[in-house]
Every structure is written in C-alpha cells, then in structure tokens.
Write a protein that holds these residues in place. Structure first.
Motif, PDB file in Angstrom:
ATOM      1  N   GLN A  26      -1.609  -6.481   3.931  1.00  0.00           N
ATOM      2  CA  GLN A  26      -0.782  -5.325   3.577  1.00  0.00           C
ATOM      3  C   GLN A  26      -1.374  -4.030   4.111  1.00  0.00           C
ATOM      4  O   GLN A  26      -0.646  -3.140   4.552  1.00  0.00           O
ATOM      5  N   TYR A  27      -2.709  -3.916   4.065  1.00  0.00           N
ATOM      6  CA  TYR A  27      -3.315  -2.683   4.572  1.00  0.00           C
ATOM      7  C   TYR A  27      -3.052  -2.542   6.064  1.00  0.00           C
ATOM      8  O   TYR A  27      -2.793  -1.445   6.570  1.00  0.00           O
TER       9      TYR A  27
ATOM     10  N   ASP B 194       0.792  -1.214   0.000  1.00  0.00           N
ATOM     11  CA  ASP B 194       0.000   0.000   0.000  1.00  0.00           C
ATOM     12  C   ASP B 194       0.831   1.274   0.000  1.00  0.00           C
ATOM     13  O   ASP B 194       0.319   2.356  -0.248  1.00  0.00           O
TER      14      ASP B 194
ATOM     15  N   ILE C 123      -9.374   0.895  -4.290  1.00  0.00           N
ATOM     16  CA  ILE C 123      -8.252   0.052  -3.902  1.00  0.00           C
ATOM     17  C   ILE C 123      -8.690  -1.389  -3.760  1.00  0.00           C
ATOM     18  O   ILE C 123      -7.980  -2.320  -4.143  1.00  0.00           O
ATOM     19  N   ILE C 124      -9.881  -1.594  -3.175  1.00  0.00           N
ATOM     20  CA  ILE C 124     -10.269  -2.965  -2.848  1.00  0.00           C
ATOM     21  C   ILE C 124     -11.138  -3.624  -3.905  1.00  0.00           C
ATOM     22  O   ILE C 124     -11.384  -4.825  -3.830  1.00  0.00           O
TER      23      ILE C 124
ATOM     24  N   THR D  75      -8.941   1.764   5.020  1.00  0.00           N
ATOM     25  CA  THR D  75      -9.114   0.564   4.203  1.00  0.00           C
ATOM     26  C   THR D  75      -9.323  -0.659   5.083  1.00  0.00           C
ATOM     27  O   THR D  75     -10.185  -1.492   4.803  1.00  0.00           O
ATOM     28  N   VAL D  76      -8.548  -0.740   6.152  1.00  0.00           N
ATOM     29  CA  VAL D  76      -8.704  -1.877   7.068  1.00  0.00           C
ATOM     30  C   VAL D  76     -10.119  -1.912   7.620  1.00  0.00           C
ATOM     31  O   VAL D  76     -10.778  -2.956   7.631  1.00  0.00           O
TER      32      VAL D  76
ATOM     33  N   SER E 105      -8.357   6.155   1.385  1.00  0.00           N
ATOM     34  CA  SER E 105      -7.176   5.460   1.887  1.00  0.00           C
ATOM     35  C   SER E 105      -6.141   6.461   2.379  1.00  0.00           C
ATOM     36  O   SER E 105      -6.007   7.544   1.841  1.00  0.00           O
TER      37      SER E 105
ATOM     38  N   THR F 163      -2.905   5.838   2.385  1.00  0.00           N
ATOM     39  CA  THR F 163      -1.653   5.744   1.657  1.00  0.00           C
ATOM     40  C   THR F 163      -1.851   5.731   0.158  1.00  0.00           C
ATOM     41  O   THR F 163      -0.931   5.946  -0.576  1.00  0.00           O
TER      42      THR F 163
ATOM     43  N   VAL G  25     -11.114   4.242  -0.983  1.00  0.00           N
ATOM     44  CA  VAL G  25     -10.920   2.852  -0.587  1.00  0.00           C
ATOM     45  C   VAL G  25     -11.545   1.911  -1.604  1.00  0.00           C
ATOM     46  O   VAL G  25     -10.996   0.866  -1.935  1.00  0.00           O
TER      47      VAL G  25
ATOM     48  N   ASP H  85      -3.101   1.385   7.125  1.00  0.00           N
ATOM     49  CA  ASP H  85      -4.046   2.144   6.310  1.00  0.00           C
ATOM     50  C   ASP H  85      -5.414   1.959   6.930  1.00  0.00           C
ATOM     51  O   ASP H  85      -6.236   1.174   6.467  1.00  0.00           O
TER      52      ASP H  85
END
Lengths: 532, 347
Positions: free
Chosen positions: B304-305, A71, B122-123, B313-314, B100, B102, B119, B310
C-alpha cells in the motif's frame, strides 16, 4: 485476483493505485474464488434473503467492509480522494445540499437556497437547531470558513472546482444563519455543486482532522488509516437516526477476503463485490446482493483538438464502432446498463428522448472513408484500476475491427496512468459518476477544470450560459436537452454503458435505501438498523 | 607514528590474531553496514524512479497543475535527489525514520511545514503483527521440521521417510496464496471453524485473538515446512552416510547414540542456514498470505505504501528489511562457524 485488488482504488471519487502484478495470482485466484463462491451455499431453488421488516430496531454495532484507500485515507473532507473517504465523510459531516434517491437536489444543512432573478446570487438559509459534535451551533461563519479553506490553494482541495464561480469578496453573511452568495457568473446549478463530499461543513477555524468535528450522524471515536474507523451515534442529529449505536468501517482491500468476512459474519455489509461473486451469491439466503443502477461510467474520451479526433466524422465513427450491449455483457458481466454517449443516465435532467445510438460498423466505415481516413489505427490507453476498464477496452477493440478501425489497447500502471497518461494522450479511458448538470461545468463548459475532450463549441457555451440563468426547471430541462443533443451529435465521449453497484448486506440489515449516487445507498448508514 | 600508536596497533592485531571469531564478526558487520548503505541508496533511487510521482498519486490524477506544483514543493520533491538522500540518511542514522507523505495528509495544510505522521508510528503495528506471525510460525516450524527431517533422514526409505518426502514436495509446490485460499475455503467458509479474515482492531495485538492467527500460521507452515524439512533431511542423510558414522557403527556404538551424537550435530549447520532463510522470508512480510487473510502486517502494508507513493515510508521499510536480512545472514554465519570447529580455525 490482482485485477480486483486494483479495483479497490481509483481516481477522483475513488483514487486509483496499482499493485504489483502476479499473473499467476490472477489465474489461480479466479479459479479458487470461483470454488469458494460455489461452496457458499447458493442454489437456484432457494430465494435470496428477505429484508427485515417492521420498525427499525435500535442498538448494536454496524460493521461495514470497504476496499479502503490504504495510506491515503483521510478524515479531512476537503482532501478526500477514495471511496471510503466519501463513506466516512457522510457519517461525520453534512453538506448544505444532498441528492434524494431519485437524484433531486434536496436541502440538507441548508434549509433553503433561493436564487435571485438571474441566478447570479443565492440566499442560503441554514437549518435551525443544528449543532456540531462539540455542541457548538451551526452558523454562517462555519460555512464561509469551509469555503475559504476549500478555495485556498494551499489546501489543494478537489472541491475547489465546485466553488469556482463564488465571489468570496462579495459573498457575505447576512445573519448568524443566512448567507448572501454572490457569483461571478449566473449558475442556477450552484446548489447541486454543494452536494459533493468536499463541501462538507466544518467548524469555523477547525484544523485538527485527527479529531474531526462535524454535524453528521456519527461522532468520531477512533481511526487508523488503512485499517478501520469507529464512530458512535450522534444523539443530537438533526434528522432521523442513526439507529445503530456504533459504526465500524473496515478496510479490506482484497474483494475475496471482503466477501468472506461478510459470509462469516465478521461484517454486515460490503461494497463492490466482483461481478462473478455477485452472480454466484444472488440466491444465497444469508445475504442480499444488490445491483443498484448508478451513473457511474467508464467512458473513452477523445481529444477534439488533435487529429484524427478533430474530425467529427471520425468521432462519430468511433462511437458507432462500439457494441454497447455486448460490452456491458462482457466487461460488466451484465451488471450495467447501455449508454448513449451522454452522462448521468437516470438523472432527472438526462435526456432519454435522444435516439439510442447502436452498433453500426458499416456506417462507421463509410464515415471514415468520407473523412479520408481509411484503416484508422488508434491507441486506447487505460489502467486496471477499475473493474471493467481493461475488459471494455478489449471488447471495443474487437468490435471496432468490423469498422476497419484498429484499436491498440494499452494498459498502464495506475500511478503512471494518472501522472503521465490521463488527460495528456488523445484517446484514453476515464471515470465519472456525476449527473449532466455537474458534468457540464466540470468537463464541458468553457474553463471546465476537467475538459478531457477539449470541447469548445461556442453554441454549446451560449446555450449553457442560458441554462444557468434559467430559474424555471422545466425550461432548463429543455435547454439541457439541447445541450445533450449537441454532445450526442458531435461530442468527444464514447459512453458505452453505466455500471451497477454490486454490493451485499447480511440478512440482518434493514433500512437500506438504494441510491444511484454511491454504493450502499450512498453510504447513508444513519437509516440502517440491525435486526436481532 | 608514535610508539603509543604503534603499540596500540600491534595490540589490536594481536587481539585479532587470537580471536579469529571477533575478526570475522567485525569484518562481516563492517561489510554488512556498507551493504545496508548501498541498499538504502538503491531503494531511494528506485522509489524516486517509480512511474507517477507522489503529488499526482495523492491528488488522484485530477489535480490542476498549480495544485500539483504546490504539493510537490510541500513534499520537497523539487529538491535534487542527492540532497534529499542526504537529509534522509542522516535522519535514519539518528533513528528518525522520516515523516510519511500521506499520513494524516496534514502535510498539505497551509503553513508549509511537513506535519505528516512519523513513519515509525505508521509501521510499528504492522511490523509487530508480522513479527508475531513470523515468530509463531518459526517456533512451531523449527521443532517440527527438525523432528520430521531427522526421522526421514535416518530412515529415508522407511514409511516416515516416504511420507515426508511426498508431503514436503506438495507443500513446496503449491504457491502460498493458493494454500491460504484453500485453508480459508475449508476451515472458514465450508466448516465455519475459524475466521476467514484476520480482522484486528487497530492497537489490538494479534495474540489477544489467537483464532485469527491459526489459519495464517498454518498456511505459512505448510509452505515452509517442505523447504526446511528437506534441507535437514538432506543434512542428516549425508551425515548418516559418512565415514565417521560408519566407523561408529562398526565400533558397536548403539544406533540411537550414533544418530544423536553425529547425525544431528552435523545437520545443524545446514539447518541454521535454512532457518535463517525462512526467517528472512517470514519477517520480510509474507505479502500474499497477509493479503489473502487481510492480516495487518508489514508485507501487505508495504504494498500500500508503494501504491500511494509514500516514499519515506517505503524507504524506511525497505532499509529496515535490508538490515534484518543482512543481520540474519551475519548471525547465521556466526552460528554456523561456532557449530563447525573446522571453520573456526580456517579463517
């Protein structure tokens, strides 16, 4: 396996992050990966793949496998944190200066950087005929904008430290391609500080890093954070190359998966094999495993302003209590070189004449007695973010017993280590890969931004100031020698060894020139070519 | 209360009285919604209690105190916890999954405005990829385990029964990443039949390159088939040993009909619940499998999140997973209730 997952991301030039721990996964993963590697076709009667020879062949897509930064990956050089950011920055952008493979500072975008008599000012002359990917020519305005942006606190750039002595008010452009840099203090090593990736030159006024524009050998085509990027060859690049038409850089965090991808031909090169895999595939005819000497080290720092490390005898005792050869052997599986408590081994300014410190637990014991600290007990803080970290601390703990020192190794989650432990506790492990002339201003000189050891030696400060006024390289090397002697005598670092980069490339890859600065030839993919 | 109000209240009660399933559904959905809220708050709390904050994680541990403060302020990390939760929860209800921390790192550019990537952008791909993987697995898993489970349940001591018993136990006992690694070792590294890493160009659907799906799906199947088959087998065995089956046999009904009409139908309820659990497991993102294959799914992504701290996102992913889990449970309960008449009238 978890450990190697964690290795992929670390701080500073490589940002460290923790992943969840699965002790079972580690054990099973190690076993399975061992089996995997053993089936990779290695045999002692076969020689490793030979490098392709002849003229570079043009064309093709070079695919490289990296640990990645998930990220946090970015194409903004001023904010780059991870190793893959370093790799990508070198493709899209250029810095004013760079390091040659023998670690000399060489002109890059700057044709020349000349100091005045006392190195308090520099005249930068930019290379002619360099254009950005959008066709715009490189000018002094671009450089000044880049520096202003790096120094702007809102950017929060890690590159600000390198420009800390630049007087931006007095620094002016003299012509479209010339800049007169005025420093607040003499700094002959200023050109060396311009080699860092954060110093990549971006176009004047540029802010859209989703579609980056640079002067570099490759042009941006697409990028998905944590997945991959695709760049195409810059046909107007100011240097030789690139020879490949496209460059795809892929993030594969699991080192085993990364190696598998190379073996199966899904990628042509990978960074940072685990030491076990490097050893197993040394004789694989389909790959070339590299073990490049580097200046990367995992030192222990001691805060010299608190007990017990404020006592020079205690510091020396700790330095004598580490068996450097054994630690390189166990923690790095032999993929390393012994250190002498000095940074930047292999650099032209490294003082190789200083006597090599060896493991001497008896002397350590007597020094401790003299200091009145019998039975010293210390906590050595580390994190599993880099391969070799925890192992080296554990090796040291074993070796220090003979000197009567009890070392409690405490390994923290990387996130916690970075925010609450690093630079806040008296004894911890750190990570550096810079030559001595960069380490001095970064970590040792007065007002150093990363003064982990809280080193404040007035004699060192005076001599360092002298060195920065000394134009003559030979004389400067002498002063650096003095500085290193001082650090060797009573500094706060235990630098037990230097890691070798264990990378691997397929037998098709030619043109790789190994480089001590970073993996895979310091990511100079523009010189690489693929044989058909 | 007015007459209108009273009569409408009575009307609702009468409706609910006549439609126990509707009552059941409404109750469950209501409880489910409360549960999702509770989970979202707990996740919010947990991520904010993670050691190390996002600012330092982003600056890689070497930021100066001023830098760190600047970043924390940009990210709103200096606001009180409840205020931040409130803003976020309201956003979620409007379908805004947040921004997000980042993504794009433009959250840190001058100007003060949070301009990181949404977000959802990203997801979306990782979620889609995991869905493809999970659903593909389920589509094969369901008929396979039904077939094996019924065959083994009808004749547990027969050849198939024994075989299934051993095989499924093996599949259950071996951890998923070990199965994955062994598959890679055999099919990719030694025999070179399939790619070891599920490399997918961003934007590409996994279905466009089916070869990369074979091993991950196989790994997940091996791991899951043990669980589902044994559950179905147990259900079928129980049914085959029941009184009514005995009764049917005694009445001369052919065995095949006995199996199809009674054993199978009575195995449906445990099957539904079993499959609901497996789907939850698969859609939750099978982290280790995705990691070993380098498959770009939400499981590996989620790790990774978290590592990057982050938080938005989490939180979004955790809440979405909670919705999926709770939704699956409600659905499974509904289907079971529909399948078992006894339960319909009991409520």
């Amino acid at each position: 396996m978890t450990e190697r997952l964690l290795q992929t991301m670390s701080t500073a030039d490589i940002s460290r992050r923790g992943l969840f721990k699965a002790a079972g996964a580690l054990g099973a993963g190690v076993l399975i990966s061992g089996a995997l590697s053993a089936c990779g076709g290695s045999g002692s009667d076969r020689s490793a793949a030979a490098e392709p020879t002849g003229k570079p062949q043009r064309g093709g897509r070079l695919r490289t496998g990296h640990a990645g930064g998930g990220d946090v990956e970015t194409l903004d050089p001023a904010k780059s944190l991870t190793l893959i950011d370093e790799a990508r920055a070198r493709q899209l952008y250029d810095t004013l200066t760079f390091y040659s493979p023998d670690m000399k500072v060489v002109p890059w975008l700057a044709k020349s950087i000349e100091p005045n008599a006392d190195a308090s000012q520099f005249r930068i002359v930019l290379r002619q005929g360099v254009t950005f990917h959008n066709g715009k020519p490189l000018t002094a305005d671009d450089v000044l904008y880049t520096w202003r942006r790096i120094l702007d606190p809102a950017t929060a750039s890690g590159g600000a430290a390198a420009l800390s002595r630049v007087d931006m008010k007095a620094t002016k452009k003299v012509s479209a391609t010339e800049i007169q840099v005025v420093l607040t203090q003499p700094q002959i090593d200023f050109p060396a500080l311009l080699t860092g990736r954060e110093q990549s030159i971006i176009p004047n006024g540029f802010t859209d890093f989703n579609h980056p524009i640079g002067t570099g050998p490759f042009v941006y085509k697409s990028f998905t954070q944590g997945r991959s990027s695709l760049f195409t060859r810059n046909p107007h690049y100011w240097q030789d190359g690139p020879y490949v038409n496209e460059l795809e850089m892929i993030s594969i965090p699991d080192p085993v998966a990364r190696l598998n991808a190379l073996i199966a031909g899904q990628v042509d090169a990978i960074e940072n094999l685990s030491f076990t895999d490097a050893r197993t595939h040394q004789n694989d005819t389909n790959l070339r495993v590299l073990a490049t000497k580097s200046m990367t080290c995992l030192p222990f720092y001691m805060q010299m302003d608190v007990a017990p490390f404020n006592n020079p005898d205690v510091r020396k005792a700790l330095r004598l209590a580490v068996d450097r050869e054994a630690t390189v052997r166990t923690a790095l599986s032999g993929f390393g070189d012994v250190g002498n408590d000095l940074f930047g081994k292999g650099d032209p300014f490294y003082d190789a004449s200083i006597q090599q410190r060896t493991y001497d637990p008896e002397q350590a014991k007597s020094l401790l007695k003299k200091a009145g600290v019998d039975g010293l007990r210390v906590t050595l803080n580390t994190n599993p973010g880099t391969v070799g970290n925890v192992e080296s601390c554990q090796a040291f703990a074993e070796q220090a017993k003979a000197a009567g020192i009890t070392v409690d190794v405490k390994s923290w989650d990387v996130g916690k280590f970075n925010s609450d432990i690093y630079n806040q506790v008296p004894l911890a492990q750190t990570y550096w890969n810079f030559p001595p002339e960069i380490m001095f201003p970064f970590a040792l000189a007065p007002n150093a931004p990363y003064n982990e050891t809280k080193y404040r030696n007035p004699q060192f400060q005076t001599r360092y100031a002298d060195s920065q006024r000394t134009i003559d390289e030979a004389k400067r090397k002498e002063i650096f020698g003095d500085l290193q002697q001082m650090l060797w005598d009573d500094g706060g670092y235990v630098i037990w060894g230097f890691i070798r980069f264990t990378d691997a490339v397929s037998s098709r890859v030619g043109g790789l020139v190994e480089h001590p600065y970073f993996n895979l030839g310091a990511f100079q993919f523009r010189t690489w070519w693929l044989s058909k | 209360m007015t007459t209108a109000a009273i009569s409408s209240q009575l009307g609702i009660r009468r409706f609910l009285g006549r439609h126990p399933i509707a009552t059941f559904m409404l109750r469950r959905i209501g409880l489910g919604a409360l549960l999702v809220v509770a989970v979202s708050f707990l996740v919010f709390l947990a991520t904010n209690l993670l050691p190390g904050d996002a600012a330092r994680a982003m600056l890689g541990g070497r930021g100066t105190p001023t830098q760190i403060e600047a970043v924390r302020h940009e990210l709103g990390l200096d606001r009180p916890l409840l205020a931040r939760y409130g803003t976020w929860a309201t956003g979620m209800l409007h379908g805004d999954l947040g921004t997000s921390l980042t993504g794009g790192s433009s959250a840190l550019t001058g100007g003060g405005a949070m301009s990181g990537r949404p977000v959802s952008s990203i997801i979306d791909e990782p979620v889609r990829n995991t869905l493809v993987l999970g659903l593909l697995t389920v589509v094969i898993l369901a008929p396979l385990s039904l077939l094996l489970g019924v065959l083994a349940g009808v004749r547990p001591r027969g050849l198939i029964g024994q075989f299934v018993s051993v095989l499924t136990l093996a599949g259950l006992s071996v951890p998923d990443f070990v199965v994955a690694t062994l598959l890679i070792l055999l099919f990719a590294v030694t025999w070179g039949l399939l790619p070891p890493v599920s490399l997918l160009a961003p934007g590409e659907s996994p279905l466009s390159d089916p070869a990369i799906l074979v091993l991950p799906v196989a790994a997940l199947l091996i791991v899951s088939v043990g669980f589902t088959t044994r559950q179905i087998r147990a259900g079928v065995m129980r049914a085959m040993e029941s009184d009514y089956v005995e009764m049917a046999r005694l009445n001369g009904i052919p065995e095949r009909k006995v199996v199809l009409r009674w054993a199978l139908r009575n195995a449906v309820a445990p099957s539904i619940q079993t499959f609901a659990q497996i789907i939850q497991y698969l859609l939750g993102g099978v982290v280790l499998t995705e990691f070993v294959f380098g498959y770009p799914g939400i499981g590996a992504g989620f790790v990774q999140y978290v590592s990057a701290r982050d938080l938005p996102t989490v939180q979004a992913v955790a809440t979405l997973l909670a919705v999926v889990y709770i939704g699956m449970n409600i659905l499974a309960d509904l289907l079971v209730t529909l399948a078992i008449p006894k339960l319909r009238t009991g409520q």
